[in-house]
Design an enzyme around this catalytic site. Structure first.
Site, PDB file in Angstrom:
ATOM      1  N   HIS A 107       0.848  -1.190   0.000  1.00  0.00           N
ATOM      2  CA  HIS A 107       0.000   0.000   0.000  1.00  0.00           C
ATOM      3  C   HIS A 107       0.879   1.233   0.000  1.00  0.00           C
ATOM      4  O   HIS A 107       1.841   1.328   0.762  1.00  0.00           O
ATOM      5  CB  HIS A 107      -0.896   0.023   1.240  1.00  0.00           C
ATOM      6  CG  HIS A 107      -1.670   1.287   1.406  1.00  0.00           C
ATOM      7  ND1 HIS A 107      -2.365   1.872   0.362  1.00  0.00           N
ATOM      8  CD2 HIS A 107      -1.848   2.103   2.478  1.00  0.00           C
ATOM      9  CE1 HIS A 107      -2.953   2.976   0.794  1.00  0.00           C
ATOM     10  NE2 HIS A 107      -2.641   3.152   2.068  1.00  0.00           N
ATOM     11  N   HIS A 109       0.740   5.810  -0.893  1.00  0.00           N
ATOM     12  CA  HIS A 109       0.007   7.009  -1.275  1.00  0.00           C
ATOM     13  C   HIS A 109       0.837   7.766  -2.311  1.00  0.00           C
ATOM     14  O   HIS A 109       0.927   9.006  -2.262  1.00  0.00           O
ATOM     15  CB  HIS A 109      -0.249   7.904  -0.062  1.00  0.00           C
ATOM     16  CG  HIS A 109      -1.039   7.256   1.026  1.00  0.00           C
ATOM     17  ND1 HIS A 109      -0.887   7.595   2.352  1.00  0.00           N
ATOM     18  CD2 HIS A 109      -1.988   6.286   1.000  1.00  0.00           C
ATOM     19  CE1 HIS A 109      -1.701   6.869   3.087  1.00  0.00           C
ATOM     20  NE2 HIS A 109      -2.380   6.062   2.289  1.00  0.00           N
ATOM     21  N   ASP A 132       1.757  -4.437 -20.753  1.00  0.00           N
ATOM     22  CA  ASP A 132       2.639  -5.491 -20.247  1.00  0.00           C
ATOM     23  C   ASP A 132       2.316  -5.873 -18.810  1.00  0.00           C
ATOM     24  O   ASP A 132       2.123  -7.043 -18.481  1.00  0.00           O
ATOM     25  CB  ASP A 132       4.100  -5.018 -20.291  1.00  0.00           C
ATOM     26  CG  ASP A 132       4.663  -4.904 -21.684  1.00  0.00           C
ATOM     27  OD1 ASP A 132       4.065  -5.471 -22.627  1.00  0.00           O
ATOM     28  OD2 ASP A 132       5.713  -4.253 -21.836  1.00  0.00           O
ATOM     29  N   HIS A 172      -8.096   7.567  -1.623  1.00  0.00           N
ATOM     30  CA  HIS A 172      -7.149   6.968  -0.680  1.00  0.00           C
ATOM     31  C   HIS A 172      -5.767   6.810  -1.306  1.00  0.00           C
ATOM     32  O   HIS A 172      -4.895   7.644  -1.097  1.00  0.00           O
ATOM     33  CB  HIS A 172      -7.707   5.623  -0.199  1.00  0.00           C
ATOM     34  CG  HIS A 172      -6.928   5.014   0.919  1.00  0.00           C
ATOM     35  ND1 HIS A 172      -7.362   3.897   1.612  1.00  0.00           N
ATOM     36  CD2 HIS A 172      -5.728   5.334   1.467  1.00  0.00           C
ATOM     37  CE1 HIS A 172      -6.467   3.588   2.539  1.00  0.00           C
ATOM     38  NE2 HIS A 172      -5.466   4.437   2.465  1.00  0.00           N
ATOM     39  N   TYR A 226       8.760 -12.693 -21.948  1.00  0.00           N
ATOM     40  CA  TYR A 226       9.766 -11.737 -21.482  1.00  0.00           C
ATOM     41  C   TYR A 226      10.522 -12.281 -20.268  1.00  0.00           C
ATOM     42  O   TYR A 226       9.956 -12.979 -19.418  1.00  0.00           O
ATOM     43  CB  TYR A 226       9.078 -10.429 -21.108  1.00  0.00           C
ATOM     44  CG  TYR A 226       9.996  -9.369 -20.558  1.00  0.00           C
ATOM     45  CD1 TYR A 226      10.715  -8.519 -21.388  1.00  0.00           C
ATOM     46  CD2 TYR A 226      10.138  -9.212 -19.181  1.00  0.00           C
ATOM     47  CE1 TYR A 226      11.553  -7.538 -20.874  1.00  0.00           C
ATOM     48  CE2 TYR A 226      10.969  -8.230 -18.657  1.00  0.00           C
ATOM     49  CZ  TYR A 226      11.671  -7.405 -19.506  1.00  0.00           C
ATOM     50  OH  TYR A 226      12.509  -6.444 -18.989  1.00  0.00           O
TER      51      TYR A 226
END
Length: 237
Positions: A107, A109, A132, A172, A226
């Site tokens: 997580h 910001h 991709d 958020h 790849y």
């Protein structure tokens, strides 16, 4: 000397490995400018055990050693650790319970991706790098307050069945998932990178949409061709 049961020994070794990996990966969040102050977090599932490792709440990044990491069960209950776990623990735990193939959650910001989240607007797939990594647009998840597993429910509802490993939670920030914690960190880095580029493109004019068939071909190539064989073998199918 009393012998340590093999199961207990293997559990301790698995926990120690994830503690080290998760602590080290937090350095990447600061290196790529994805977090400010003590915000953001990385977590990792402990393979073979119903456990996860996550950072403690409100601790400065230079102090996030392996020993400082918190071990929780998949209900978010602390099993090992002297500090309070991240305020996002319930969200991470919900993802691990509901998505058994997920081995890492991140997580942040980060500035540009969070700007898109503030507008509740998906990042459109207008770059080959997006095709991709994300296989299409980066979607927006519902607004939810911190404190219980509502954010986790929104993450799962948005990403389940979606090719994107990243979701912009409305008002958020960014949550990403991966087969490993490192994969989830990579997705967070790439999410911010493309969010910034597409934002700049829109200042110059209207970005050119990509054909869905081209997105599909690029995604398949990147996910299945790849890189090196051993890297692809580590990815879930």
């Amino acid at each position: 000397m009393t012998a340590i049961p093999l199961t207990a020994q293997s559990r301790d070794q698995a926990v120690a490995a994830v503690r080290t990996a998760v602590a080290t990966l937090h350095e990447q969040l600061t290196a790529y400018g994805l977090v400010a102050w003590t915000a953001g977090n990385v977590s990792g599932r402990v393979p073979g055990h119903d456990l996860m490792v996550i950072k403690p709440s409100g601790v400065d990044y230079p102090d996030l050693t392996a020993d400082a990491m918190i071990v929780c069960d998949l209900d978010g209950i602390v099993v090992e650790g002297d500090l309070s776990p991240s305020s996002d623990t319930a969200a991470h735990a919900y993802v691990y319970r509901e998505m058994p193939d997920v081995g890492g959650v991140v997580h942040t910001h980060s500035t540009y991706a969070s700007a898109w989240a503030a507008r509740a607007e998906p990042v459109p797939c207008v770059l080959t790098a997006m095709a991709d990594e994300f296989g299409g647009d980066i979607p927006v998840g519902p607004f939810a307050l911190i404190g219980d597993d509502s954010i986790g429910a929104g993450i799962v509802a948005t990403l389940r069945g979606h090719r994107s490993p990243a979701v912009l939670m409305e008002n958020h920030g960014v949550f990403t998932i991966g087969a490993t914690p490192r994969d989830a960190v990579k997705a967070a880095v790439m999410c911010e990178d493309v969010a910034r580029t597409v934002h700049i493109a829109r200042q110059l004019g209207a970005p050119v949409p990509m054909a869905p068939a081209d997105i599909d071909r690029l995604y398949d190539r990147y996910q299945n061709v790849y890189g090196q064989d051993h890297q692809r073998a580590e990815q879930p199918r």
